[in-house]
Scaffold this motif. Structure first.
Motif, PDB file in Angstrom:
ATOM      1  N   GLU A   4      92.589  21.245 -12.146  1.00 57.08           N
ATOM      2  CA  GLU A   4      92.500  20.485 -13.394  1.00 57.08           C
ATOM      3  C   GLU A   4      93.426  19.275 -13.370  1.00 57.08           C
ATOM      4  O   GLU A   4      93.071  18.183 -13.839  1.00 57.08           O
ATOM      5  CB  GLU A   4      92.826  21.393 -14.591  1.00 57.08           C
ATOM      6  N   ILE A   5      94.629  19.457 -12.813  1.00 60.64           N
ATOM      7  CA  ILE A   5      95.563  18.337 -12.737  1.00 60.64           C
ATOM      8  C   ILE A   5      95.062  17.291 -11.755  1.00 60.64           C
ATOM      9  O   ILE A   5      95.170  16.087 -11.992  1.00 60.64           O
ATOM     10  CB  ILE A   5      96.972  18.835 -12.353  1.00 60.64           C
ATOM     11  N   GLN A   6      94.482  17.734 -10.645  1.00 57.93           N
ATOM     12  CA  GLN A   6      93.929  16.784  -9.672  1.00 57.93           C
ATOM     13  C   GLN A   6      92.831  15.940 -10.302  1.00 57.93           C
ATOM     14  O   GLN A   6      92.741  14.730 -10.049  1.00 57.93           O
ATOM     15  CB  GLN A   6      93.395  17.526  -8.448  1.00 57.93           C
ATOM     16  N   TYR A   7      91.990  16.554 -11.129  1.00 61.29           N
ATOM     17  CA  TYR A   7      90.933  15.799 -11.816  1.00 61.29           C
ATOM     18  C   TYR A   7      91.540  14.689 -12.679  1.00 61.29           C
ATOM     19  O   TYR A   7      91.095  13.540 -12.661  1.00 61.29           O
ATOM     20  CB  TYR A   7      90.100  16.729 -12.701  1.00 61.29           C
ATOM     21  N   ASP A   8      92.559  15.039 -13.462  1.00 63.84           N
ATOM     22  CA  ASP A   8      93.200  14.041 -14.321  1.00 63.84           C
ATOM     23  C   ASP A   8      93.862  12.950 -13.488  1.00 63.84           C
ATOM     24  O   ASP A   8      93.826  11.763 -13.845  1.00 63.84           O
ATOM     25  CB  ASP A   8      94.249  14.709 -15.220  1.00 63.84           C
ATOM     26  N   LEU A   9      94.481  13.336 -12.387  1.00 61.75           N
ATOM     27  CA  LEU A   9      95.163  12.363 -11.544  1.00 61.75           C
ATOM     28  C   LEU A   9      94.162  11.386 -10.926  1.00 61.75           C
ATOM     29  O   LEU A   9      94.450  10.192 -10.790  1.00 61.75           O
ATOM     30  CB  LEU A   9      95.959  13.074 -10.440  1.00 61.75           C
TER      31      LEU A   9
END
Length: 342
Positions: A238-243
Motif C-alpha cells: 500500500e505504501i509503495q502504491y502511494d509512493l
C-alpha cells in the motif's frame, strides 16, 4: 575496506540556494538534521537529484564538507565523486576519504558513449587507486551503461569496489547482477535508485536504495523499507502504491529535479531558485505542480491543503494502478518460481 555492507535508504541531498543562487549553508544544515531525525539510514550528496553537474568541483567538495560536518557521524555518507576524468575523480575520492565519508558513488563516464571495455577500464583504474570504498553508479539514461559482465569482473578484481547503485529501474537486470556477483562477493551491496520499484527491488535481494523521494517524505520511504524487509508485504504494498503516485508526479510533471525541489519547499524549507533557467511557461507549470504536490502530501498529514482545497479522488486507490500491479505481479511470480515464497 569497511566490513559492513551498505544498506537502507540513502537520501540524495538536494541543495538549497540563497537569493544569489549560491549554496545556502544554514538551510542545508537544517535539512540534514531534519532528514536524520526522520529516520533515513544515510545521506547521499552530489547525486543526480543534488544537481552535481551544476556545481563547480570546489562547490561539490564544499557541499560534502558541510554535510559531513553537520552529520557528525550520525549516519553513513555516500558521496558522489564523479568528475570529468579519472585523475580528478581519484582526487575527489582522496578528499572525501579525509572527511570520513563511508564510501563514494561514481557514475560511469558521461557525454561520450563508451563500450563496455572502456567502462571496465575506467572503473578499474579508479578501483585500484582509490583510498575509499567505491559504489558503481549505473544510470543509463544519462551515462554509459554498466552491464552485468562488467559489474562481475570489477567486483572480482577490485576489493575497493563494494556496491552498485542502479537507476535503470529494471528488475531483471538487478536479479542478473545479484546472481553474478553475490556468490564470490557476499558482502557486495546492491542499491536501487528507482523509487517506483523500491519494494520489488528489496524483495529480489537489494540492500536498500538511494531514493529521491526520501528527500521529500523520509518517513514514508523508511517505513516502506522497514515493512518490506520484515515481511509485512500487504502493508508495504500500500505504501509503495502511494509512493509511486508521488514519485511520478515529481519526476514527470517538471524538469528533473524541480518537482522534488518544489515538494521539499512544501515540507518547510527555502530551496531557492535553481541554477537551470526556466521559461515563463515552466514557472507557471511549477506553480500548478506545487498545488498538486500539496494535495498529495496533505493526504498523509505532511502539509495543509492549498487554498481552495483539493479535488475529491474519483479513480479509486493507487492499488488499482495497472503498472504497479504488473511490477508486483512479476516479482511475486519470480519469487515463487525460485521457491522463495509459496
Amino acid at each position: 575496506m569497511h566490513p559492513q555492507r551498505l544498506s537502507g535508504i540513502f537520501t540524495p541531498n538536494l541543495v538549497p540556494y540563497d537569493s544569489n543562487q549560491n549554496i545556502n549553508e544554514a538551510e542545508l544544515r537544517r535539512y540534514v538534521d531534519w532528514l536524520i531525525e526522520r529516520g533515513v539510514h544515510g545521506l547521499y550528496p552530489n547525486g543526480s537529484t543534488g544537481e552535481f553537474t551544476r556545481f563547480t568541483p570546489e562547490e561539490r567538495r564544499r557541499i560534502v564538507k558541510i554535510i559531513a560536518d553537520q552529520n557528525r557521524g550520525r549516519v553513513p555518507i555516500l558521496a558522489g565523486a564523479a568528475e570529468a576524468n579519472v585523475r580528478e575523480t581519484i582526487k575527489a575520492c582522496e578528499y572525501y576519504s579525509d572527511l570520513g565519508v563511508r564510501a563514494v558513488a561514481i557514475v560511469a563516464p558521461f557525454y561520450y558513449k563508451l563500450s563496455p571495455s572502456s567502462v571496465y577500464a575506467y572503473f578499474r583504474e579508479i578501483g585500484q587507486n582509490t583510498p575509499i570504498d567505491v559504489t558503481l553508479y549505473n544510470i543509463p539514461m544519462f551515462a554509459s551503461p554498466i552491464d552485468v559482465p562488467t559489474v562481475q569482473r570489477l567486483s572480482e578484481e577490485c576489493p575497493r569496489i563494494v556496491a552498485i547503485k542502479d537507476s535503470s529501474g529494471e528488475i531483471p537486470h538487478m536479479i542478473r547482477m545479484i546472481q553474478a556477483v553475490r556468490p564470490n562477493r557476499p558482502e557486495f551491496s546492491f542499491l536501487t535508485g528507482w523509487d517506483a520499484a523500491l519494494m520489488p527491488m528489496l524483495l529480489v535481494g537489494c540492500d536498500g536504495g538511494t531514493n529521491a523521494s526520501s528527500g521529500v517524505v523520509p518517513e514514508v520511504t523508511r517505513k516502506l523499507y522497514d515493512l518490506t524487509v520484515s515481511g509485512q508485504i500487504d502493508a508495504a504494498r500500500e505504501i509503495q502504491y502511494d509512493l509511486v503516485t508521488l514519485f511520478d508526479t515529481m519526476i514527470y510533471q517538471a524538469e528533473f529535479p524541480d518537482g522534488f525541489r518544489a515538494a521539499v519547499e512544501l515540507r518547510g524549507f527555502q530551496m531557492g531558485r535553481g541554477r537551470q533557467p526556466l521559461s515563463t511557461e515552466q514557472l507557471a507549470d511549477l506553480s500548478t505542480l506545487s498545488n498538486t504536490l500539496q494535495c498529495l502530501l496533505s493526504q498523509h498529514g505532511f502539509t495543509d491543503q492549498p487554498v481552495g482545497g483539493c479535488p475529491t479522488p474519483t479513480g479509486g486507490s493507487a492499488a488499482n494502478d495497472p503498472d504497479v500491479g504488473k511490477i508486483v505481479g512479476t516479482v511475486v511470480a519470480e519469487l515463487k518460481r525460485r521457491g522463495l515464497i509459496s
